[in-house]
Motif scaffolding. Structure first.
Motif, PDB file in Angstrom:
ATOM      1  N   THR A   1      -2.706   0.959   3.376  1.00 42.42           N
ATOM      2  CA  THR A   1      -3.951   1.734   3.406  1.00 42.42           C
ATOM      3  C   THR A   1      -5.000   1.044   2.549  1.00 42.42           C
ATOM      4  O   THR A   1      -5.494   1.599   1.578  1.00 42.42           O
ATOM      5  CB  THR A   1      -3.726   3.169   2.895  1.00 42.42           C
ATOM      6  OG1 THR A   1      -3.181   3.096   1.565  1.00 42.42           O
ATOM      7  CG2 THR A   1      -2.776   3.933   3.784  1.00 42.42           C
ATOM      8  N   GLY A   2      -5.314  -0.177   2.919  1.00 43.14           N
ATOM      9  CA  GLY A   2      -6.289  -0.931   2.138  1.00 43.14           C
ATOM     10  C   GLY A   2      -5.630  -1.967   1.265  1.00 43.14           C
ATOM     11  O   GLY A   2      -4.411  -2.128   1.252  1.00 43.14           O
ATOM     12  N   GLU A   3      -6.441  -2.689   0.506  1.00 43.00           N
ATOM     13  CA  GLU A   3      -5.939  -3.786  -0.319  1.00 43.00           C
ATOM     14  C   GLU A   3      -5.126  -3.297  -1.513  1.00 43.00           C
ATOM     15  O   GLU A   3      -4.398  -4.073  -2.128  1.00 43.00           O
ATOM     16  CB  GLU A   3      -7.109  -4.637  -0.810  1.00 43.00           C
ATOM     17  CG  GLU A   3      -7.871  -5.358   0.309  1.00 43.00           C
ATOM     18  CD  GLU A   3      -8.968  -6.232  -0.226  1.00 43.00           C
ATOM     19  OE1 GLU A   3      -9.187  -6.197  -1.460  1.00 43.00           O
ATOM     20  OE2 GLU A   3      -9.603  -6.949   0.565  1.00 43.00           O
ATOM     21  N   GLN A   4      -5.238  -2.011  -1.860  1.00 41.99           N
ATOM     22  CA  GLN A   4      -4.526  -1.499  -3.032  1.00 41.99           C
ATOM     23  C   GLN A   4      -3.107  -1.028  -2.711  1.00 41.99           C
ATOM     24  O   GLN A   4      -2.312  -0.806  -3.609  1.00 41.99           O
ATOM     25  CB  GLN A   4      -5.305  -0.335  -3.662  1.00 41.99           C
ATOM     26  CG  GLN A   4      -6.492  -0.770  -4.511  1.00 41.99           C
ATOM     27  CD  GLN A   4      -7.606  -1.378  -3.668  1.00 41.99           C
ATOM     28  OE1 GLN A   4      -7.981  -0.819  -2.632  1.00 41.99           O
ATOM     29  NE2 GLN A   4      -8.126  -2.507  -4.090  1.00 41.99           N
ATOM     30  N   GLU A   5      -2.764  -0.860  -1.429  1.00 43.00           N
ATOM     31  CA  GLU A   5      -1.430  -0.412  -1.058  1.00 43.00           C
ATOM     32  C   GLU A   5      -0.861  -1.285   0.050  1.00 43.00           C
ATOM     33  O   GLU A   5      -1.521  -1.530   1.059  1.00 43.00           O
ATOM     34  CB  GLU A   5      -1.442   1.051  -0.612  1.00 43.00           C
ATOM     35  CG  GLU A   5      -1.770   2.022  -1.734  1.00 43.00           C
ATOM     36  CD  GLU A   5      -1.653   3.466  -1.296  1.00 43.00           C
ATOM     37  OE1 GLU A   5      -1.248   3.705  -0.141  1.00 43.00           O
ATOM     38  OE2 GLU A   5      -1.972   4.358  -2.105  1.00 43.00           O
ATOM     39  N   LEU A   6       0.379  -1.761  -0.148  1.00 36.19           N
ATOM     40  CA  LEU A   6       1.058  -2.621   0.815  1.00 36.19           C
ATOM     41  C   LEU A   6       2.409  -1.990   1.171  1.00 36.19           C
ATOM     42  O   LEU A   6       3.214  -1.694   0.286  1.00 36.19           O
ATOM     43  CB  LEU A   6       1.270  -4.017   0.229  1.00 36.19           C
ATOM     44  CG  LEU A   6       0.022  -4.762  -0.265  1.00 36.19           C
ATOM     45  CD1 LEU A   6       0.426  -6.070  -0.921  1.00 36.19           C
ATOM     46  CD2 LEU A   6      -0.941  -5.015   0.873  1.00 36.19           C
TER      47      LEU A   6
END
Length: 217
Positions: A70-75
């Motif tokens: 969900t975006g660059e902060q969560e993988l």
């Protein structure tokens, strides 16, 4: 029954307090997310809890695949491990990247932190530290790499982290990679041979039996 026992490895507790370098956490920046993406192969692990050491002996090999969530902060983290004649899969965790560190979080209402990335000298290796809180604190440290040709220097660095956390060499186990139940291609294509609710992140045989890169068939 073995699969059920292995699944308990991810029932881990809160975030371990940050240690100082060289046992410190990975210092995240704006390039961390892109460096984590892709497939990582399980190399070795160390665990303080005797039951976890026994569970690691049941696992032949494992992979970890990281992709945007969900975006660059969560993988999103998809894990697969070979236990006996089964390939178990789990995608119930994700990496959360914040200023200063990267943590591993369970998909749950509590968003419980179960581990953190530790600092290593190579971008081709990945070190995850776990903590289990029961009647006392139990530690775990698990090493992944882009390939199984791990250098002696990187192996020694991992062993240094193990000792730095107060674990011993007798608590280290290496993955034998004797079978090919969990294919890397299946991970990258999003296929799951057998889904389980909480497959383990770790893999390993008896201590000292096999070293990284010894892929026996």
């Amino acid at each position: 029954m073995a699969a059920v026992k292995v699944a308990t490895i991810l029932s881990l507790g809160a975030l371990l307090p940050t240690a100082t370098f060289p046992c410190g956490t990975l210092r995240s920046d704006n390039t961390t997310a892109s460096k984590l993406l892709g497939t990582w192969l399980y190399v070795a692990g160390a665990a303080q809890f005797p039951q976890h050491l026994l569970e690691m002996l049941l696992i032949d090999h494992g992979h970890l695949h990281v992709e945007p969530h969900t975006g660059e902060q969560e993988l999103l983290v998809t894990q697969r491990v070979a236990v006996g004649d089964q390939c178990l899969a789990n995608n119930s965790t994700y990496f959360k990247i914040t200023v200063g560190n990267t943590t591993l979080v369970k998909h749950a209402k509590t968003h419980q932190t179960v581990g953190m990335l530790m600092n290593l000298s190579s971008e081709d290796t990945l070190l995850i530290q776990y903590q289990l809180q029961r009647e006392r604190m139990y530690l775990g440290l698990y090493l992944y790499a882009r390939n199984l040709s791990l250098s002696t220097a990187h192996q020694e660095e991992f062993e240094h982290h193990v000792k730095c956390l107060g674990l011993s060499g007798e608590e280290i186990v290496y993955a034998p990679w004797k079978t090919e139940l969990c294919q890397v291609e299946e991970i990258e294509k999003g296929k799951s041979p057998r889904a389980e609710p909480a497959a383990a992140v770790t893999a390993s045989p008896a201590l000292g039996t096999h070293q990284p890169g010894s892929m026996e068939n």
